[in-house]
Design a protein around this motif. Structure first.
Motif, PDB file in Angstrom:
ATOM      1  N   LYS A   1       0.836  -1.210   0.000  1.00 27.33           N
ATOM      2  CA  LYS A   1       0.000   0.000   0.000  1.00 27.33           C
ATOM      3  C   LYS A   1       0.868   1.256   0.000  1.00 27.33           C
ATOM      4  O   LYS A   1       0.549   2.236  -0.670  1.00 27.33           O
ATOM      5  N   SER A   2       1.963   1.233   0.745  1.00 28.18           N
ATOM      6  CA  SER A   2       2.822   2.424   0.786  1.00 28.18           C
ATOM      7  C   SER A   2       3.485   2.662  -0.568  1.00 28.18           C
ATOM      8  O   SER A   2       3.665   3.802  -0.984  1.00 28.18           O
ATOM      9  N   LYS A   3       3.821   1.578  -1.295  1.00 24.49           N
ATOM     10  CA  LYS A   3       4.401   1.738  -2.624  1.00 24.49           C
ATOM     11  C   LYS A   3       3.382   2.335  -3.592  1.00 24.49           C
ATOM     12  O   LYS A   3       3.713   3.196  -4.412  1.00 24.49           O
ATOM     13  N   ILE A   4       2.135   1.887  -3.495  1.00 24.90           N
ATOM     14  CA  ILE A   4       1.077   2.432  -4.355  1.00 24.90           C
ATOM     15  C   ILE A   4       0.876   3.914  -4.056  1.00 24.90           C
ATOM     16  O   ILE A   4       0.761   4.738  -4.965  1.00 24.90           O
ATOM     17  N   GLU A   5       0.845   4.264  -2.796  1.00 19.05           N
ATOM     18  CA  GLU A   5       0.651   5.666  -2.425  1.00 19.05           C
ATOM     19  C   GLU A   5       1.828   6.523  -2.882  1.00 19.05           C
ATOM     20  O   GLU A   5       1.640   7.675  -3.251  1.00 19.05           O
ATOM     21  N   LYS A   6       3.028   5.969  -2.883  1.00 23.37           N
ATOM     22  CA  LYS A   6       4.175   6.718  -3.394  1.00 23.37           C
ATOM     23  C   LYS A   6       4.006   6.988  -4.888  1.00 23.37           C
ATOM     24  O   LYS A   6       4.283   8.092  -5.374  1.00 23.37           O
ATOM     25  N   ASP A   7       3.524   5.990  -5.630  1.00 23.94           N
ATOM     26  CA  ASP A   7       3.274   6.182  -7.062  1.00 23.94           C
ATOM     27  C   ASP A   7       2.217   7.267  -7.275  1.00 23.94           C
ATOM     28  O   ASP A   7       2.353   8.113  -8.156  1.00 23.94           O
ATOM     29  N   ARG A   8       1.176   7.242  -6.465  1.00 26.73           N
ATOM     30  CA  ARG A   8       0.129   8.273  -6.587  1.00 26.73           C
ATOM     31  C   ARG A   8       0.674   9.650  -6.234  1.00 26.73           C
ATOM     32  O   ARG A   8       0.274  10.652  -6.823  1.00 26.73           O
ATOM     33  N   GLN A   9       1.562   9.696  -5.270  1.00 28.81           N
ATOM     34  CA  GLN A   9       2.165  10.971  -4.894  1.00 28.81           C
ATOM     35  C   GLN A   9       3.004  11.531  -6.050  1.00 28.81           C
ATOM     36  O   GLN A   9       2.979  12.736  -6.309  1.00 28.81           O
ATOM     37  N   ILE A  10       3.726  10.664  -6.748  1.00 30.33           N
ATOM     38  CA  ILE A  10       4.507  11.103  -7.909  1.00 30.33           C
ATOM     39  C   ILE A  10       3.576  11.662  -8.967  1.00 30.33           C
ATOM     40  O   ILE A  10       3.836  12.721  -9.554  1.00 30.33           O
ATOM     41  N   LEU A  11       2.459  10.954  -9.224  1.00 30.27           N
ATOM     42  CA  LEU A  11       1.492  11.451 -10.206  1.00 30.27           C
ATOM     43  C   LEU A  11       0.901  12.778  -9.772  1.00 30.27           C
ATOM     44  O   LEU A  11       0.684  13.675 -10.590  1.00 30.27           O
ATOM     45  N   SER A  12       0.628  12.904  -8.493  1.00 30.29           N
ATOM     46  CA  SER A  12       0.089  14.160  -7.988  1.00 30.29           C
ATOM     47  C   SER A  12       1.086  15.302  -8.196  1.00 30.29           C
ATOM     48  O   SER A  12       0.695  16.422  -8.539  1.00 30.29           O
ATOM     49  N   SER A  13       2.364  15.015  -8.013  1.00 29.70           N
ATOM     50  CA  SER A  13       3.369  16.063  -8.247  1.00 29.70           C
ATOM     51  C   SER A  13       3.409  16.446  -9.723  1.00 29.70           C
ATOM     52  O   SER A  13       3.603  17.616 -10.055  1.00 29.70           O
ATOM     53  N   TYR A  14       3.203  15.467 -10.615  1.00 31.66           N
ATOM     54  CA  TYR A  14       3.138  15.790 -12.049  1.00 31.66           C
ATOM     55  C   TYR A  14       1.900  16.626 -12.354  1.00 31.66           C
ATOM     56  O   TYR A  14       1.952  17.519 -13.189  1.00 31.66           O
ATOM     57  N   SER A  15       0.800  16.337 -11.671  1.00 33.92           N
ATOM     58  CA  SER A  15      -0.412  17.123 -11.878  1.00 33.92           C
ATOM     59  C   SER A  15      -0.194  18.572 -11.445  1.00 33.92           C
ATOM     60  O   SER A  15      -0.543  19.512 -12.164  1.00 33.92           O
ATOM     61  N   THR A  16       0.407  18.744 -10.293  1.00 34.32           N
ATOM     62  CA  THR A  16       0.708  20.093  -9.806  1.00 34.32           C
ATOM     63  C   THR A  16       1.673  20.800 -10.748  1.00 34.32           C
ATOM     64  O   THR A  16       1.505  21.981 -11.067  1.00 34.32           O
ATOM     65  N   ALA A  17       2.681  20.072 -11.220  1.00 37.14           N
ATOM     66  CA  ALA A  17       3.647  20.654 -12.143  1.00 37.14           C
ATOM     67  C   ALA A  17       2.990  21.042 -13.460  1.00 37.14           C
ATOM     68  O   ALA A  17       3.318  22.082 -14.044  1.00 37.14           O
ATOM     69  N   ALA A  18       2.039  20.225 -13.930  1.00 38.20           N
ATOM     70  CA  ALA A  18       1.357  20.525 -15.195  1.00 38.20           C
ATOM     71  C   ALA A  18       0.530  21.797 -15.079  1.00 38.20           C
ATOM     72  O   ALA A  18       0.532  22.637 -15.984  1.00 38.20           O
ATOM     73  N   VAL A  19      -0.162  21.947 -13.952  1.00 42.61           N
ATOM     74  CA  VAL A  19      -0.965  23.159 -13.744  1.00 42.61           C
ATOM     75  C   VAL A  19      -0.056  24.374 -13.600  1.00 42.61           C
ATOM     76  O   VAL A  19      -0.302  25.432 -14.195  1.00 42.61           O
ATOM     77  N   SER A  20       1.018  24.228 -12.840  1.00 40.02           N
ATOM     78  CA  SER A  20       1.959  25.338 -12.652  1.00 40.02           C
ATOM     79  C   SER A  20       2.642  25.715 -13.965  1.00 40.02           C
ATOM     80  O   SER A  20       2.814  26.897 -14.267  1.00 40.02           O
ATOM     81  N   ALA A  21       3.041  24.699 -14.734  1.00 43.32           N
ATOM     82  CA  ALA A  21       3.684  24.967 -16.027  1.00 43.32           C
ATOM     83  C   ALA A  21       2.746  25.719 -16.949  1.00 43.32           C
ATOM     84  O   ALA A  21       3.153  26.650 -17.646  1.00 43.32           O
ATOM     85  N   TYR A  22       1.483  25.329 -16.949  1.00 45.06           N
ATOM     86  CA  TYR A  22       0.503  26.018 -17.790  1.00 45.06           C
ATOM     87  C   TYR A  22       0.360  27.476 -17.359  1.00 45.06           C
ATOM     88  O   TYR A  22       0.337  28.384 -18.190  1.00 45.06           O
ATOM     89  N   SER A  23       0.281  27.695 -16.041  1.00 47.49           N
ATOM     90  CA  SER A  23       0.105  29.076 -15.574  1.00 47.49           C
ATOM     91  C   SER A  23       1.341  29.925 -15.848  1.00 47.49           C
ATOM     92  O   SER A  23       1.238  31.132 -16.058  1.00 47.49           O
ATOM     93  N   MET A  24       2.523  29.317 -15.886  1.00 44.12           N
ATOM     94  CA  MET A  24       3.757  30.070 -16.155  1.00 44.12           C
ATOM     95  C   MET A  24       3.841  30.542 -17.600  1.00 44.12           C
ATOM     96  O   MET A  24       4.376  31.618 -17.866  1.00 44.12           O
TER      97      MET A  24
END
Length: 166
Positions: A52-75
């Protein structure tokens, strides 16, 4: 005679002390058996939590990509002239100029220059590094960003998908 008796008693006392050191083989086997049983019980209880912790780490990485995608768009939103659509961050074959700007910003924001670095981060059985081929970002016309691991089956892909609003 008295001295000889005392000497024999002292020798007998020393021999008794020597005989009482350490554990018997039976006692050691019992302790090892108890420890093996405890390890078996604890091990079966801990393994699901590790996955479960490995799955949550993968989701956290995806979440960071989501945040980066939104931030990149706003930049670079003021510089974008076309619709972005779908972007494969690491394997985009012929990105437009706007997509290239977004890809560069995402790589800067996630501190990952190459797909090999990201490829190593995914650890869980649901998203093994051998099947994940890229991180796909879809900029929707309804001002949403969807980040998905590319290369997984449809069921697994649904598990590893993050949607954000811009």
């Amino acid at each position: 005679m008295k001295k000889i008796m005392e000497l024999l008693q002292n020798m007998k006392a020393k021999n008794e002390k020597k005989d009482n050191k350490g554990f018997s083989l039976v006692e050691l086997i019992i302790v090892i058996a108890i420890m093996a049983i405890l390890v078996g019980i604890v091990g079966t209880q801990v393994i699901p939590y590790i996955n479960k912790s490995k799955i949550e780490k993968d989701r956290q990485i995806l979440s960071s990509y989501s945040t980066a995608a939104v931030s990149a768009y706003s930049m670079v939103a003021g510089e974008i002239t076309t619709e972005l659509g779908t972007i494969d961050v690491y394997t985009q074959t012929s990105p437009s100029a706007d997509q290239t700007k977004i890809i560069e910003q995402i790589k800067k924001l996630t501190y990952d220059d190459t797909w090999a670095n990201v490829h190593k981060k995914f650890k869980s059985k649901e998203a093994p590094a051998t099947t994940v081929t890229d991180v796909e970002i879809i900029y929707g016309t309804d001002h949403t960003v969807t980040v998905t691991l590319k290369g997984l089956s449809d069921d697994d892909s649904a598990k590893f998908q993050v949607k954000s609003d811009m």
